[in-house]
Design an enzyme around this catalytic site. Sequence first.
Site, PDB file in Angstrom:
ATOM      1  CB  CYS A 131      -0.911  -0.015   1.229  1.00 29.06           C
ATOM      2  SG  CYS A 131      -1.928   1.453   1.340  1.00 29.06           S
ATOM      3  CB  CYS A 134      -0.606   2.453   4.052  1.00 26.97           C
ATOM      4  SG  CYS A 134      -2.090   1.770   3.352  1.00 26.97           S
ATOM      5  CG  ASP A 135       3.200   1.225   4.328  1.00 28.81           C
ATOM      6  OD1 ASP A 135       2.682   1.642   5.382  1.00 28.81           O
ATOM      7  OD2 ASP A 135       3.070   0.054   3.923  1.00 28.81           O
TER       8      ASP A 135
END
Length: 309
Positions: A131, A134-135
């Site tokens: 992701c 997300c990261d």
Amino acid sequence: MEKVVIIGSGPAGWTAALYASRAQLAPLVLTGKQPGGLLTTTSIVENFPGFPEGVDGYELMTRMQQQAERFGAKTSFGVVESVDFSNRPFSLIVDGEKVATETVIIATGAGHKHLGVPGEHELENKGTTYCATCDGALPMFRNQALVVVGGGDSACEEASYLTRFASVVYLVHRRDSLRASKIMAERTLANPKIKPIWDSAITEVLEVKQDKVTGVKLKHLKTGVESVLDCAGVFIAIGHVPNTEVFKGQINTDENGFIVPEQGTMTNVPGVFVAGDCADHVYRQAVTAAGAGCAAAIDCERFLAAQNH
Ligand code: NAP
């Protein structure tokens, strides 16, 4: 006892909840481990009708939840551990507690597919991720070379997003053309920070001994030539698998685990309905999932009405 339990809280789940709540069925939505589903990990959603400027995935899901709750949907941040569909009322075990319900709408969506190569799991959260939104902004990825694997819309979206942080993004794909929609593919290949690496497979994520990602081993699938590509992160975007494990043996699925509806959105178990990516390996869009959620709630409402007559 509940009239309707909706398992899952992506676009299918919340739309089912909206329709079921407006039918005054006071549905209970069990959000699962990832409230809002996979869409909350997307950055900007440009193809959901009604948002000409695009809409943040998390915001879209929050708005859907608020809309359903406004009409009486109940939200529980529960995870379903097992189900018993052999008799009605059905019973579900949710975080150790039994929940009885007349009907169920399954809208559990899909999760990320894994590469299955050495180093992938060992280095998860140490440079391997599924992701970008997300990261991607983590300090470990800033101004570094990053690898994205895949050739679909997800891979293109991840690669484009990562150009904000990376020095260069290598897009590793096993064929020599992208599967992604034309607009996404053209945008991706026109980005000077994205370098495609065609006809190549990752055979190992390096370096487990250093406890962090330092690169990937590549194999050219036409020539067989092996090489090492240095990078600080590997973003895997190679598709999805349906989240249907918990229903195994109780509901008919195809060989890949996708639930197969038999009559409209109703499954082989009368009173159990399905909507969204856990039953759809073809369209897999937020808007088609939402449409299926609407259909499932209408089918469910009619089923309950017929039972009560
Ligand atoms: P996808 O379309 O199924 O693409 C998966 C990609 O991964 C394909 O290019 C495939 O290669 C590759 N792949 C699969 N297994 C692999 C393996 N073991 N090793 C290496 N490569 C592998 O999945 P997706 O990109 O996640 O998209 C899913 C759906 O969501 C699509 O309908 C897409 O349109 C939609 N989506 C839309 C948006 C958007 O519009 N904003 C964003 C994301 C996703 P091959 O091409 O060789 O099969």
